[in-house]
Enzyme design. Structure first.
Site, PDB file in Angstrom:
ATOM      1  N   LYS A 177       0.842  -1.197   0.000  1.00 46.21           N
ATOM      2  CA  LYS A 177       0.000   0.000   0.000  1.00 46.21           C
ATOM      3  C   LYS A 177       0.883   1.255   0.000  1.00 46.21           C
ATOM      4  O   LYS A 177       1.506   1.585   1.007  1.00 46.21           O
ATOM      5  CB  LYS A 177      -0.934   0.048   1.215  1.00 46.21           C
ATOM      6  N   GLU A 398       9.714  16.679  14.322  1.00 42.01           N
ATOM      7  CA  GLU A 398      10.054  16.533  12.908  1.00 42.01           C
ATOM      8  C   GLU A 398       9.189  17.495  12.089  1.00 42.01           C
ATOM      9  O   GLU A 398       7.971  17.338  12.026  1.00 42.01           O
ATOM     10  CB  GLU A 398       9.795  15.090  12.475  1.00 42.01           C
TER      11      GLU A 398
HETATM   12  P1  NAP Z   1       2.297   8.665   7.419  1.00 42.88           P
HETATM   13  O1  NAP Z   1       1.261   9.714   7.396  1.00 42.88           O
HETATM   14  O2  NAP Z   1       2.561   7.978   8.705  1.00 42.88           O
HETATM   15  O3  NAP Z   1       1.887   7.628   6.291  1.00 42.88           O
HETATM   16  C1  NAP Z   1       2.724   6.546   5.939  1.00 42.88           C
HETATM   17  C2  NAP Z   1       1.872   5.478   5.295  1.00 42.88           C
HETATM   18  O4  NAP Z   1       0.964   4.955   6.267  1.00 42.88           O
HETATM   19  C3  NAP Z   1       0.993   5.988   4.162  1.00 42.88           C
HETATM   20  O5  NAP Z   1       0.884   4.997   3.174  1.00 42.88           O
HETATM   21  C4  NAP Z   1      -0.326   6.210   4.870  1.00 42.88           C
HETATM   22  O6  NAP Z   1      -1.419   6.240   4.024  1.00 42.88           O
HETATM   23  C5  NAP Z   1      -0.358   5.015   5.769  1.00 42.88           C
HETATM   24  N1  NAP Z   1      -1.289   5.120   6.883  1.00 42.88           N
HETATM   25  C6  NAP Z   1      -1.813   6.226   7.450  1.00 42.88           C
HETATM   26  N2  NAP Z   1      -2.627   5.873   8.483  1.00 42.88           N
HETATM   27  C7  NAP Z   1      -2.623   4.528   8.549  1.00 42.88           C
HETATM   28  C8  NAP Z   1      -3.252   3.572   9.394  1.00 42.88           C
HETATM   29  N3  NAP Z   1      -4.045   3.927  10.391  1.00 42.88           N
HETATM   30  N4  NAP Z   1      -3.016   2.265   9.176  1.00 42.88           N
HETATM   31  C9  NAP Z   1      -2.200   1.862   8.188  1.00 42.88           C
HETATM   32  N5  NAP Z   1      -1.559   2.731   7.343  1.00 42.88           N
HETATM   33  C10 NAP Z   1      -1.766   4.044   7.531  1.00 42.88           C
HETATM   34  O7  NAP Z   1       3.702   9.225   6.920  1.00 42.88           O
HETATM   35  P2  NAP Z   1       3.960  10.134   5.646  1.00 42.88           P
HETATM   36  O8  NAP Z   1       3.509  11.500   5.975  1.00 42.88           O
HETATM   37  O9  NAP Z   1       3.453   9.451   4.431  1.00 42.88           O
HETATM   38  O10 NAP Z   1       5.546  10.069   5.561  1.00 42.88           O
HETATM   39  C11 NAP Z   1       6.381  10.917   6.244  1.00 42.88           C
HETATM   40  C12 NAP Z   1       6.974  10.231   7.447  1.00 42.88           C
HETATM   41  O11 NAP Z   1       7.696   9.066   7.045  1.00 42.88           O
HETATM   42  C13 NAP Z   1       7.989  11.081   8.167  1.00 42.88           C
HETATM   43  O12 NAP Z   1       7.800  10.983   9.545  1.00 42.88           O
HETATM   44  C14 NAP Z   1       9.319  10.466   7.751  1.00 42.88           C
HETATM   45  O13 NAP Z   1      10.376  10.706   8.658  1.00 42.88           O
HETATM   46  C15 NAP Z   1       8.958   9.034   7.686  1.00 42.88           C
HETATM   47  N6  NAP Z   1       9.925   8.276   6.900  1.00 42.88           N
HETATM   48  C16 NAP Z   1      10.780   7.451   7.552  1.00 42.88           C
HETATM   49  C17 NAP Z   1      11.738   6.753   6.836  1.00 42.88           C
HETATM   50  C18 NAP Z   1      12.710   5.831   7.528  1.00 42.88           C
HETATM   51  O14 NAP Z   1      13.440   5.143   6.835  1.00 42.88           O
HETATM   52  N7  NAP Z   1      12.743   5.795   8.849  1.00 42.88           N
HETATM   53  C19 NAP Z   1      11.802   6.904   5.453  1.00 42.88           C
HETATM   54  C20 NAP Z   1      10.906   7.757   4.818  1.00 42.88           C
HETATM   55  C21 NAP Z   1       9.968   8.445   5.559  1.00 42.88           C
HETATM   56  P3  NAP Z   1      -1.974   7.670   3.531  1.00 42.88           P
HETATM   57  O15 NAP Z   1      -0.922   8.242   2.682  1.00 42.88           O
HETATM   58  O16 NAP Z   1      -3.192   7.318   2.828  1.00 42.88           O
HETATM   59  O17 NAP Z   1      -2.228   8.473   4.770  1.00 42.88           O
END
Ligand code: NAP
Length: 504
Positions: A177, A398
């Site tokens: 997903k 962040e």
């Molecule tokens: P996010 O809002 O947490 O979303 C990540 C993924 O989770 C998306 O596909 C999102 O879908 C999905 N999601 C949201 N709510 C969910 C739920 N209740 N159950 C299952 N899946 C759910 O994060 P983002 O804003 O896309 O990404 C930014 C974050 O990723 C930052 O905090 C960044 O630091 C982190 N990141 C970490 C790494 C690492 O290697 N540690 C690498 C890249 C990014 P939707 O898009 O539909 O909401």
């Protein structure tokens, strides 16, 4: 995309069961880049069921390892063949420059090449001496089973590849997903996978794809007893929610979360010893945070600089930050693109307001660009706050945007304490020409990756992941494969005897 079915379930492309779609916005100009199918929870459940049925059928996990390795290599070939198409989709979807997207596709390719080699070379069995020559005792690795792979929007295909490549190599089945904001490259990639799967006669249901809102699909994907492993990359709050949901079924979860990454610069960067260098330090300080407009989990958002050089060093970085060329990622002149969405820009703007109200000194940026050519996109200027301290939320949280905070130190111990003063622990950088000090400091820092006299690099063969609230588990490297495997101990008694414990 654009009328073609985008959900891939049990080897068939289909539309969402309720006909729902979503507009995917190009953040460079606000235009609709594509319209994609938006899965329902029922679709997500079907995808999990397809992955379960495919795994339980056993054909894929019984495929010889050499064949799985060859498949990964073939996927790498196809990625290079389709590099321009995939990179263009990534740029339209995320806003990053085409140059960055091309690097991403090369990196995705290297992940598949790496796991092709590792899986092929993997001694999949360890013999254990139990002290009885009649017993053959061995530990083997088996695929963990059905995996749910959830990726964020900042590196859509790259983050997904860190999951799909080892999952396929291990013999798992999966449901992928992507983020609702950036599904385009993953949809195109699954078409590419389908082509490779046909060549290798991979059974239906090994890879399934659903896209849509995580909030809506999350429960169907993460609360299912049919799922054996969830690999999630995204924000802390989502990672916490998924971990709690999965706990009911004791489903294994690996979460790769955010970071608030320190970049520590010692005054001796003026020195001429190994790896020193004022210009390199300033340049990496700049690139470490403003590349991709700060939307990088490992961005060096906290510049921690020795007091004696701080004024001059920060002024040099700020002068260059003000000259960064922003623009549409498709324009080769653009050095960085927009933020991923209007909604995300609003979040970044709120952090800038917060920084000002917390008393940090704004020395550059802090606004949208005034260039009319950028007016329709969600652009934001590279922003630097000086005179920050650890009590400020902009130093601790962040912001995931082009915001650099500056803290100052006078002793090595203070630099280390500042570098570790975060609930996260994803990545850190250290700049010094004193290599003994460099080694001391990198070892003292509690972060998953630490760069000494460099910043931002990773490689498929080295583990990636965080300490603290940056997550658990690791991606890439041998551990990134082991996440998708169970260890099974087989005790084979070749000369069975009665135990004789109970006398009657
Ligand atoms: P996010 O809002 O947490 O979303 C990540 C993924 O989770 C998306 O596909 C999102 O879908 C999905 N999601 C949201 N709510 C969910 C739920 N209740 N159950 C299952 N899946 C759910 O994060 P983002 O804003 O896309 O990404 C930014 C974050 O990723 C930052 O905090 C960044 O630091 C982190 N990141 C970490 C790494 C690492 O290697 N540690 C690498 C890249 C990014 P939707 O898009 O539909 O909401």
């Amino acid at each position: 995309m654009d009328g073609e079915p985008d959900l891939y379930i049990a080897g068939t492309w289909r539309h969402a069961s309720d006909g729902g779609t979503r507009d995917i916005i190009n953040p460079a100009d606000g235009s609709v880049a594509a319209v994609v199918d938006e899965a329902t929870p029922g679709d997500a459940r079907e995808a999990v069921a397809a992955a379960r049925a495919s795994f339980d059928d056993g054909a894929w996990r019984a495929t010889p390892i050499a064949e799985r390795a060859a498949l990964l290599d073939r996927i790498a070939d196809l990625l290079q063949r389709d590099k321009e198409e995939l990179a263009t989709l990534e740029t339209r979807d995320t806003g990053k420059t085409l140059a960055e997207s091309r690097i991403d596709i090369d990196d995705v390719t290297s992940v598949f090449r790496y796991y092709a080699k590792l899986v092929g070379a993997d001694g999949d069995c360890r013999v254990v001496d139990v002290g009885d020559p009649a017993v053959i005792s061995r530990v083997i690795r088996e695929p963990i089973g059905v995996c749910v792979l959830i990726a964020p929007w900042n590196y859509p295909l790259l983050q997904m590849s860190w999951k799909i490549a080892p999952a396929l190599g291990a013999g798992c089945t999966m449901v992928a997903k992507p983020s609702e904001v950036t599904p385009l490259s993953t949809i195109a990639f699954v078409h590419l996978l389908e082509e490779a799967f046909q060549e290798f006669a991979v059974p239906a249901g090994v890879v399934n794809l659903v896209q849509g809102s995580g909030a809506v699909l999350g429960e169907a994907l993460t609360a299912s007893a049919d799922v054996d492993f969830i690999s999630f990359t995204g924000g802390l709050a989502t990672g916490q929610t998924i971990s709690k949901t999965a706990a009911d079924n004791v489903t294994k979860v690996a979460v790769e979360l955010g970071g608030k990454n320190p970049h520590i610069v010692f005054a001796d960067v003026r020195g001429t010893g190994d790896g020193g260098g004022w210009d390199a330090a300033g340049d990496r300080g700049l690139t470490g945070v403003f590349l991709r407009s700060g939307q990088v989990c490992s961005a060096g958002t906290r510049l921690i600089v020795e007091e004696s050089i701080a004024d001059e060093f920060v002024a040099a970085v700020a002068a260059r930050a003000a000259k960064i060329t922003m623009g549409d990622g498709m324009n080769p002149a653009s050095e960085t693109g927009p933020l991923v969405s209007e909604q995300h820009r609003a979040k970044v703007e709120a952090y800038v307001e917060l920084g000002i109200s917390e008393g940090a000194t704004l020395i550059t940026g802090g606004a949208r660009p005034t260039d009319p050519a950028l007016a329709k996109g969600s652009f934001y200027l590279p922003t630097i706050f000086d005179r920050c301290d650890r009590s400020m939320r902009i130093v601790q949280e962040e912001t995931f945007g082009p915001i650099l905070t500056v803290e100052r130190f006078t002793t090595e111990a203070e630099a280390i304490a500042l570098g570790n003063d975060t609930e996260y622990g994803l990545a850190a950088g250290v700049r010094t020409s004193d290599m003994a000090r460099g080694e001391r400091v990198v070892r003292a820092l509690r972060h998953g990756t630490v760069w000494l006299n460099d910043f931002g690099y990773y490689t498929a063969s080295a583990e990636w992941g965080g300490f603290g609230k940056s997550g658990n588990g690791r991606e890439l490297g041998p551990t990134g494969l082991a996440e998708y495997q169970e260890m099974k101990h087989i005790w084979h008694n070749t000369a069975p005897t009665a135990a004789g414990w109970f006398k009657n």
